[in-house]
Design a protein around this motif. Structure first.
Motif, short mmCIF file in Angstrom:
data_model
loop_
_atom_site.label_atom_id
_atom_site.label_comp_id
_atom_site.label_asym_id
_atom_site.label_seq_id
_atom_site.Cartn_x
_atom_site.Cartn_y
_atom_site.Cartn_z
N SER A 47 0.99 -1.20 -0.11
CA SER A 47 0.11 -0.12 0.12
C SER A 47 0.89 1.45 0.07
CB SER A 47 -1.00 0.18 1.09
OG SER A 47 -1.70 -1.04 1.29
N TYR A 48 2.04 1.20 0.40
CA TYR A 48 3.09 2.36 0.69
C TYR A 48 3.56 2.70 -0.51
CZ TYR A 48 5.33 5.65 3.96
OH TYR A 48 5.71 6.46 4.56
N GLU A 49 3.37 1.91 -1.75
CA GLU A 49 3.67 2.16 -3.11
C GLU A 49 2.72 3.03 -3.77
OE1 GLU A 49 6.76 -1.34 -4.29
OE2 GLU A 49 4.70 -1.62 -4.60
N ILE A 50 1.48 3.09 -3.31
CA ILE A 50 0.28 3.83 -4.02
C ILE A 50 0.38 5.33 -3.59
CG2 ILE A 50 -2.08 3.89 -4.06
CD1 ILE A 50 -2.17 0.65 -3.63
N THR A 51 0.41 6.06 -4.66
CA THR A 51 0.58 7.49 -4.49
C THR A 51 -0.15 8.24 -5.56
OG1 THR A 51 2.19 7.42 -6.36
CG2 THR A 51 3.05 7.07 -4.05
N PRO A 52 -0.43 9.48 -5.38
CA PRO A 52 -1.04 10.16 -6.14
C PRO A 52 -0.71 10.15 -7.49
CG PRO A 52 -0.71 11.57 -4.29
CD PRO A 52 -0.03 10.29 -4.15
N GLU A 53 0.58 10.28 -7.74
CA GLU A 53 1.17 9.85 -9.13
C GLU A 53 0.70 8.57 -9.75
OE1 GLU A 53 2.76 10.85 -6.65
OE2 GLU A 53 3.81 12.76 -6.83
N SER A 54 0.86 7.55 -9.05
CA SER A 54 0.70 6.06 -9.51
C SER A 54 -0.97 6.34 -9.60
CB SER A 54 1.22 4.94 -8.76
OG SER A 54 0.57 5.05 -7.29
N MET A 55 -1.61 6.63 -9.07
CA MET A 55 -3.08 6.78 -9.18
C MET A 55 -3.36 7.55 -10.68
SD MET A 55 -6.09 7.89 -6.64
CE MET A 55 -5.77 9.63 -6.64
N ALA A 56 -2.75 8.53 -10.85
CA ALA A 56 -2.92 9.38 -11.85
C ALA A 56 -2.60 8.63 -13.27
CB ALA A 56 -2.03 10.62 -11.93
N ALA A 57 -1.50 7.92 -13.29
CA ALA A 57 -1.21 6.95 -14.34
C ALA A 57 -2.12 5.98 -14.53
CB ALA A 57 0.33 6.46 -14.07
N VAL A 58 -2.59 5.28 -13.54
CA VAL A 58 -3.66 4.14 -13.47
C VAL A 58 -4.74 4.83 -14.30
CG1 VAL A 58 -5.25 2.63 -12.38
CG2 VAL A 58 -2.59 2.98 -12.01
N GLN A 59 -5.39 5.93 -13.65
CA GLN A 59 -6.67 6.59 -13.96
C GLN A 59 -6.51 6.93 -15.64
OE1 GLN A 59 -9.65 6.85 -12.64
NE2 GLN A 59 -8.60 5.25 -11.32
N LYS A 60 -5.31 7.57 -16.20
CA LYS A 60 -5.19 7.98 -17.31
C LYS A 60 -5.23 6.53 -18.46
CE LYS A 60 -1.58 11.36 -17.88
NZ LYS A 60 -0.32 11.59 -18.33
N LEU A 61 -5.10 5.45 -17.80
CA LEU A 61 -5.01 4.12 -18.69
C LEU A 61 -6.68 3.88 -18.75
CD1 LEU A 61 -1.97 2.56 -17.35
CD2 LEU A 61 -2.34 3.20 -19.69
N ARG A 62 -7.27 4.04 -17.55
CA ARG A 62 -8.50 3.58 -16.99
C ARG A 62 -9.53 4.44 -17.99
NH1 ARG A 62 -9.67 -0.96 -14.01
NH2 ARG A 62 -11.90 -0.17 -13.75
N ARG A 63 -9.35 5.77 -18.16
CA ARG A 63 -10.15 6.47 -19.06
C ARG A 63 -9.91 6.32 -20.40
NH1 ARG A 63 -9.45 10.41 -14.65
NH2 ARG A 63 -7.51 11.23 -15.47
N ALA A 64 -8.82 5.63 -20.63
CA ALA A 64 -8.74 5.46 -22.24
C ALA A 64 -9.30 3.93 -22.44
CB ALA A 64 -7.10 5.37 -22.54
N GLY A 65 -9.74 3.39 -21.52
CA GLY A 65 -10.51 2.25 -21.89
C GLY A 65 -9.84 1.00 -21.44
N LEU A 66 -8.42 1.01 -20.67
CA LEU A 66 -7.83 -0.12 -20.66
C LEU A 66 -7.99 -0.66 -19.42
CD1 LEU A 66 -6.29 1.07 -23.19
CD2 LEU A 66 -4.17 0.27 -22.47
N SER A 67 -7.91 -1.92 -19.19
CA SER A 67 -7.85 -2.53 -17.61
C SER A 67 -6.49 -2.40 -17.12
CB SER A 67 -8.39 -3.77 -17.76
OG SER A 67 -9.71 -3.81 -18.12
N VAL A 68 -6.28 -2.22 -15.98
CA VAL A 68 -4.96 -2.41 -15.33
C VAL A 68 -5.06 -3.29 -14.13
CG1 VAL A 68 -3.12 -0.99 -13.91
CG2 VAL A 68 -4.72 0.10 -15.70
#
Ligand code: SF4
Length: 654
Positions: free
Chosen positions: A484-505
Motif C-alpha cells: 500500500s505504501y507504493e500507492i501514490t497520487p502519481e501512480s493513481m494518476a497514471a492508472v486513471q489515465k489508462l482506465r479513462r482510455a478504456g484499458l484495464s490495469v
C-alpha cells in the motif's frame, strides 16, 4: 488478537491511526529471537518472543499432544512396526469423526480429517524414498531416547509441525474453542430467529469488520495527506541533490537519467542500516544489478524509525546474503538463477511459452530499476543496460513465430520492462502484433506505474489505447504493486489515465515477508481497487536461494486467503494465489487437490508435491518443492514485532 503489538502514536498519519513500533525491515535484527512453543495457550497471549529455546520442553509438549501416538512410538520395537500401528491409529481417528457419539465441533472434525490425510502421506514409504528422509524414524528415535542415532538433528520447527499434527489428528487443534467471540456469539445466533438472529449475526460481523479496520490502520497508503507531505519533502530534497526542477521531476527522461546506481546518493539522502549500506556498496562494486529511480527513492522514509517503508526498501536494497549469493553465482548466473527454467521453455529467442493460448515476448531486457527478487535476474545484466534492446533479427523472428502458432492469441509483452523502450518502438511492436488476426489480447507487463508513473505521458497512453479495439482486441496493462505504501497520487494518476482510455490495469503481487503480516495484503488489495487496479495474481515466492529471506511458507498464503482476504468484498479479492511450477506454469493454490504435503524434513520444511496445471488433461509428472519452515517464518515475524498468536492457525493449512 493482542493490542500490545502496536499502539496509538502521536505522530500518526491520520486521526486514530496506529503505528507499528517494534523492529521493522531494514533495522538491525533483534538479537537471538526465538518463539515460545505453545501458540495456543491463553497464558502466552501477551508474550514477547524473546525466549531461549528449551528443546526438552518442546519434546515433552510433543508427547503430551497425543499420548496414543506417543505410546505407539515407544512400544514399537522398530519403525516398521510403528508405521503399521500409526496407520491403524490414523484409520481409527478418521473413522471416529463419523461416529454418532463423537461430540467434537464439526469444524474440528474437518481438521482431524485433514491432519490424518497429511500424516498418512508423511508416513508413506514412497514419500520417504522420494525425499530421502523418514520423519517416522526420527519420531521413533526421539520417543525412545535415541536422539544420538538421528544422523542429523531435528529442529524445533520439525517438533512444532508434529506437535500440531498430533493435536490435529487427536481433535485438539482448538481452533474454534479458543476463539472467545465464536464461543460467545455463534451459538446465540443459531438459537435465534428473524430480526433477533440478524442482529446477533450483525454484531459478530461488526466485530470482524472492526478487526479488519484496526489492522488496516497499520498499513498506510501513500494517499494519506501526511504521507503525501513527507514525499513532497523527499522530492524537493532529491531535486536539490540532483540539481533538478519540478518540471524535471515529472519528466521520465530526467528520472531515467538520474537513476541511482551506487551507494552514495542513498547514503546522502536516507538513513541506512549498516547491513543495507554494506550490501549496496558491495553490489555496486561487484556488478550485481542495482538501481532505483529518484521517484521510487522518494517513497522511502528519510529516517529508519518511521517504519512504514520496509517493503519499498526491500524491493530495491538487496540484503547482504543476496549480494553474496549473486556474486558467487555470477559466472553461471544465467542458469543458476533461472528457477523457472525459462531456458527450457523458450522455443525461439525472446519467447517463453508455458500455456496453449499464451506466450511471453521479451523485447527489452532491462528496467527503470532492479527488483531484488526479480524472477528474471538471471538475464538482466544491469539497470538501463545500453544493450537491453533485442536485435532486429531476433525481434523479427520472435514476431514471426506467432504466425506459425496461431493458437497463441494472448501475448504478454514483458522483459525487463517494455515501457522503458522509446514510444516509437512500443508503437511499432504493437502495430506488428495487432496486425496478426489471431492475437486478441496484448498485455503489457510493466512496473512503471509503481516506479516511474510519469512514464505514462498522454502520448504513450494514446499510442497504447489506439490498439485497444473492444470486440476485436484488448490491450491491458499488468503491473506489480507490492505494498500500500507504493500507492501514490502519481501512480493513481497514471492508472486513471489508462482506465479513462478504456484499458484495464491488473496487479500481480509477490507474497513476501514484507507484505504478509495480518491483513497487510488485504489492505493492498483494498488500496489497489481504490485507484482502479484489479488484483490479479498473488504469487508464492519462487524458491530461489538468493532471496530465501523474503520467502513465506505456502501455509501462510492459504491462511491469508481464508482468514483475511475472505473478509473483504469479492471485488476486492479478485486475485488468485498461485505457485509457479518451474517450466510448467501456475498451479492454483486454492485447488487443494493439486498439491499435498509429502514430508516434513528435519529443518521443519514441508515438502510439497505439486501437480501440474494440466493434470487430467496431459500426463506431466509432479514437481516436488521444499518450502521454508513455518517456524523460521514466525521467528522473522516475531523479530518484526508481530504477536505470533495472531498466526496460530497457520500450522493447519497444508
Ligand atoms: S521490474 Fe520486473 S523485470 Fe524489472 S527487475 Fe523488477 S521484477 Fe524484474
Amino acid at each position: 488478537m493482542d493490542d500490545t503489538t502496536y499502539e496509538a502514536s502521536d505522530d500518526v498519519t491520520e486521526p486514530g491511526a496506529v503505528t507499528f513500533r517494534p523492529e521493522v525491515a531494514g533495522h538491525e535484527p533483534a538479537p537471538s529471537t526465538t518463539i515460545i512453543d505453545d501458540v495456543f495457550a491463553d497464558a502466552v497471549a501477551t508474550f514477547k518472543p524473546r525466549f531461549e529455546v528449551n528443546y526438552e520442553a518442546y519434546l515433552d509438549r510433543l508427547w503430551e499432544a497425543n499420548p496414543e501416538l506417543h505410546r505407539i512410538l515407544c512400544e514399537s520395537p522398530d519403525p516398521e512396526t510403528a508405521r503399521d500401528a500409526m496407520y491403524a491409529a490414523l484409520d481409527r481417528a478418521e473413522r471416529s469423526v463419523f461416529d454418532l457419539d463423537n461430540d467434537l465441533h464439526i469444524l474440528e472434525k474437518a481438521t482431524v480429517r485433514e491432519a490424518v490425510r497429511v500424516f498418512k502421506s508423511i508416513l508413506g514409504p514412497v514419500n520417504e524414498h522420494r525425499t530421502g528422509f523418514s520423519a517416522l524414524r526420527a519420531l521413533w528415535l526421539l520417543a525412545n531416547g535415541r536422539q544420538d542415532e538421528l544422523g542429523q538433528p531435528v529442529s524445533v520447527g520439525f517438533l512444532l509441525e508434529f506437535i500440531n499434527l498430533f493435536r490435529g489428528v487427536g481433535g485438539q487443534a482448538n481452533i474454534y474453542h479458543e476463539d472467545r467471540e465464536a464461543r460467545r456469539g455463534i451459538p446465540d445466533f443459531l438459537r435465534l430467529e428473524g430480526r433477533a438472529a440478524a442482529e446477533a449475526r450483525s454484531e459478530i460481523l461488526d466485530f470482524m469488520g472492526a478487526t479488519v479496520r484496526k489492522y488496516f490502520l497499520k498499513y498506510p497508503s501513500g494517499l494519506l495527506e501526511r504521507v503525501i507531505a513527507w514525499r513532497e519533502e523527499n522530492r524537493d530534497r532529491l531535486l536539490r541533490y540532483f540539481g533538478g526542477s519540478r518540471t524535471d521531476w515529472d519528466d521520465p527522461v530526467w528520472q531515467l537519467r538520474h537513476v541511482i546506481r551506487d551507494a552514495r546518493p542513498l547514503l546522502d539522502l536516507i538513513e541506512l542500516t549498516t547491513d543495507q549500506r554494506r550490501a549496496v556498496e558491495r553490489a555496486a562494486t561487484n556488478g550485481v544489478p542495482f538501481g532505483i529511480t529518484p521517484y521510487y527513492l522518494s517513497l522511502m522514509d528519510r529516517e529508519l524509525t518511521v517504519g512504514y517503508d520496509h517493503a519499498v526498501r526491500a524491493q530495491v536494497i538487496p540484503p547482504p546474503d543476496y549480494v553474496d549469493t549473486v556474486i558467487e553465482l555470477t559466472c553461471r548466473r544465467c542458469v543458476a538463477l533461472d528457477f523457472m527454467g525459462e531456458h527450457d521453455t523458450s522455443p525461439v529467442p525472446l519467447i517463453t511459452r508455458r500455456y496453449p493460448r499464451i506466450a511471453i515476448l521479451k523485447p527489452f531486457n532491462t528496467c527503470a530499476q532492479i527488483c531484488v527478487y526479480c524472477q528474471r535476474n538471471w538475464e538482466i545484466d544491469e539497470v538501463l543496460s545500453p544493450k537491453a534492446a533485442a536485435s532486429k533479427e531476433d525481434l523479427e523472428r520472435a514476431l514471426e513465430w506467432f504466425d506459425h502458432h496461431r493458437a497463441v492469441g494472448d501475448v504478454l509483452v514483458t522483459g525487463g520492462d517494455p515501457c522503458i523502450m522509446p514510444d516509437s518502438q512500443i508503437e511499432h511492436l504493437l502495430e506488428v502484433l495487432a496486425s496478426k488476426p489471431h492475437v486478441y489480447r496484448i498485455r503489457i507487463g510493466t512496473r512503471t506505474p509503481v516506479v516511474l508513473p510519469m512514464r505514462w505521458t498522454d502520448r504513450l497512453v494514446d499510442i497504447v489505447a489506439r490498439f485497444h479495439e473492444p470486440g476485436r482486441r484488448e490491450i491491458a496493462v499488468v503491473t506489480h504493486f507490492e505494498h500500500s505504501y507504493e500507492i501514490t497520487p502519481e501512480s493513481m494518476a497514471a492508472v486513471q489515465k489508462l482506465r479513462r482510455a478504456g484499458l484495464s490495469v491488473y496487479n500481480q503481487q509477490v507474497f513476501t515477508v514484507e507484505n504478509s503480516r495480518r491483513f497487510e495484503t488485504a489492505k493492498l488489495r483494498r488500496d489497489l481497487r481504490a485507484i482502479g487496479v484489479d488484483p490479479y495474481y498473488t504469487f508464492n515466492m519462487k524458491g530461489k536461494e538468493e532471496t530465501r529471506r523474503y520467502m513465506v511458507p505456502i501455509a501462510r498464503i492459504l491462511q491469508e486467503r481464508k482468514e483475511e482476504a475472505r473478509l473483504l468484498p469479492g471485488l476486492d479479492r479478485t486475485d488468485e494465489p498461485v505457485f509457479n511450477v518451474p517450466r510448467l506454469g501456475k498451479n492454483h493454490l486454492r485447488a487443494w487437490q493439486d498439491h499435498r504435503v509429502v514430508m516434513i524434513l528435519p529443518t521443519g520444511s514441508r515438502v510439497y508435491e505439486f501437480h501440474p496445471w494440466e493434470k487430467n488433461i496431459t500426463p506431466v509428472p509432479p514437481y516436488n518443492y521444499v518450502d521454508v519452515p513455518i517456524y523460521e517464518y514466525l521467528e522473522e515475524l516475531a523479530a518484526r514485532g508481530e504477536n505470533i498468536r495472531d498466526y496460530r492457525t497457520i500450522w493447519f493449512y497444508y
